[in-house]
Design a protein around this motif. Structure first.
Motif, mmCIF file in Angstrom:
data_model
loop_
_atom_site.group_PDB
_atom_site.id
_atom_site.type_symbol
_atom_site.label_atom_id
_atom_site.label_comp_id
_atom_site.label_asym_id
_atom_site.label_seq_id
_atom_site.Cartn_x
_atom_site.Cartn_y
_atom_site.Cartn_z
ATOM 1 N N LEU A 1 42.011 36.391 38.551
ATOM 2 C CA LEU A 1 42.493 35.118 39.096
ATOM 3 C C LEU A 1 43.988 34.975 38.803
ATOM 4 O O LEU A 1 44.404 35.049 37.649
ATOM 5 C CB LEU A 1 41.710 33.977 38.440
ATOM 6 C CG LEU A 1 42.108 32.557 38.795
ATOM 7 C CD1 LEU A 1 41.874 32.257 40.273
ATOM 8 C CD2 LEU A 1 41.333 31.563 37.914
ATOM 9 N N ASP B 1 33.316 38.055 47.674
ATOM 10 C CA ASP B 1 33.826 36.923 48.456
ATOM 11 C C ASP B 1 33.179 35.627 47.980
ATOM 12 O O ASP B 1 33.840 34.573 47.927
ATOM 13 C CB ASP B 1 33.501 37.115 49.947
ATOM 14 C CG ASP B 1 34.363 38.181 50.611
ATOM 15 O OD1 ASP B 1 35.256 38.746 49.946
ATOM 16 O OD2 ASP B 1 34.136 38.454 51.806
ATOM 17 N N GLY C 1 39.817 41.543 41.042
ATOM 18 C CA GLY C 1 39.203 40.223 40.996
ATOM 19 C C GLY C 1 39.825 39.276 39.990
ATOM 20 O O GLY C 1 39.290 38.201 39.711
ATOM 21 N N PHE D 1 43.611 35.540 44.214
ATOM 22 C CA PHE D 1 43.071 36.620 43.385
ATOM 23 C C PHE D 1 43.774 37.940 43.691
ATOM 24 O O PHE D 1 44.204 38.176 44.829
ATOM 25 C CB PHE D 1 41.581 36.830 43.682
ATOM 26 C CG PHE D 1 40.736 35.609 43.482
ATOM 27 C CD1 PHE D 1 40.187 35.330 42.242
ATOM 28 C CD2 PHE D 1 40.500 34.732 44.539
ATOM 29 C CE1 PHE D 1 39.411 34.192 42.066
ATOM 30 C CE2 PHE D 1 39.733 33.595 44.364
ATOM 31 C CZ PHE D 1 39.178 33.321 43.126
ATOM 32 N N ARG E 1 34.688 34.285 44.855
ATOM 33 C CA ARG E 1 36.047 33.757 45.065
ATOM 34 C C ARG E 1 36.016 32.398 45.779
ATOM 35 O O ARG E 1 36.646 31.443 45.331
ATOM 36 C CB ARG E 1 36.875 34.808 45.835
ATOM 37 C CG ARG E 1 37.059 36.069 44.993
ATOM 38 C CD ARG E 1 37.621 37.259 45.755
ATOM 39 N NE ARG E 1 37.710 38.424 44.844
ATOM 40 C CZ ARG E 1 38.113 39.630 45.200
ATOM 41 N NH1 ARG E 1 38.487 39.880 46.455
ATOM 42 N NH2 ARG E 1 38.171 40.614 44.305
ATOM 43 N N TYR F 1 36.506 37.950 39.410
ATOM 44 C CA TYR F 1 35.858 37.393 40.603
ATOM 45 C C TYR F 1 35.827 38.506 41.652
ATOM 46 O O TYR F 1 36.812 38.734 42.338
ATOM 47 C CB TYR F 1 36.640 36.189 41.106
ATOM 48 C CG TYR F 1 36.672 35.000 40.162
ATOM 49 C CD1 TYR F 1 35.792 33.925 40.330
ATOM 50 C CD2 TYR F 1 37.583 34.934 39.106
ATOM 51 C CE1 TYR F 1 35.821 32.829 39.476
ATOM 52 C CE2 TYR F 1 37.618 33.841 38.247
ATOM 53 C CZ TYR F 1 36.729 32.794 38.436
ATOM 54 O OH TYR F 1 36.768 31.707 37.592
#
Lengths: 186, 186
Positions: free
Chosen positions: A62, A27, A60, A55, A30, A24
């Motif tokens: 998770l 912004d 990125g 995150f 996310r 991810y």
């Protein structure tokens, strides 16, 4: 005899929405996940219309997901941001996420309430990403955001936490509107 | 696969300090228990120098106790007030303690930080009893209390939560001083 344990849990469908293999990176990626968690939580009747995720800012990845579980778990602390933060910390085995020198992001479908706002100060996150504003929550649902310091963003930024908001705000408002119109108990 | 559970626990000695058969009727009885919990937590090395407890205001019955478990449990949420509140809510099976029409008291050995302050707003307590002040905590230990609304007491009182402080303040300061002088990690 007093109880000595607290057990909190997330619905099993979290694993269908939150993808541990994905990166991810933006912004929008996310906060988009946080909003999808909030949408699914309402659709499944598993709690209030709020989702959040933690995150690794660099790649990125998770770390943890959370949704509101206040009524199902009889716990006023079980807001989405607190659930995601607690799971991230227990997963990484440290109470301050960025104590390893990394950078961590908390994305929330809506502006944190007074409790979750305070919680971010101690959590070791570096960036707070927000979808809907507090006034969206109060316009579209019965929830109150509670008392915050007048300069709540400045207080976080002085402690090294960057705040960015209005990310996918309309999409986040959409979930709140569906929830608000449904007359659901939570 | 993402973790979907959070488990938090208190030390087994809580049952030796907190007396479910006793009626804690005065503010001093109630904060006195919170301070004794904080003292024992430091002595046993089980967490930071903070204790809290939830009582039924009418009869002084102890509903739940809590101590700081942040470092042992890798959880920045695990402050004494949050532990006591979460255990009380799960024990009574409601997320807002006073939804039964009763009155509930949260007693804390020290002024709640920004996170626990926010948490009290949603917890369904009617009275917040405080031992040491924020400035005592900051003078005697390395802890920061975080950003609060300028009129933090007024904000609670407008929401129906009565605040009384400086209860056994010197005794509460004594525990903080022992902790602060010990150089303990938490």
């Amino acid at each position: 005899m007093l109880p000595l344990q607290i057990l909190l849990s997330l619905p099993a469908w979290i694993g269908e929405v939150a993808d541990v293999g994905r990166r991810y990176r933006s912004d929008e990626d996310r906060v988009g996940l946080a909003i999808e968690l909030s949408r699914r939580n309402v659709a499944c009747g598993d709690g209030g219309p709020f989702g959040a995720a933690v995150f690794d800012a660099a790649d990125g990845r998770l770390i943890a997901a959370g949704v509101n579980r206040v009524i199902p778990q009889s716990c006023s602390v079980a807001h989405a941001e607190m659930m995601a933060t607690m799971i991230a910390q227990q997963r990484l085995r440290r109470h301050r996420l960025n104590d390893d020198g990394g950078r961590y992001v908390l994305a929330s479908s809506a502006q944190p309430c007074c409790q979750c706002y305070g919680g971010t100060v101690w959590s070791g996150i570096d960036e707070l990403l927000i979808g809907a504003r507090s006034e969206d929550v109060e316009e579209l649902t019965e929830f109150d955001e509670g008392p915050l310091p007048a300069d709540w963003i400045g207080e976080l930024e002085r402690r090294g936490i960057v705040v960015r908001r209005d990310i996918l705000r309309d999409r986040a408002r959409g979930v709140l509107a569906v929830y608000g119109a449904s007359g659901m108990p939570y």
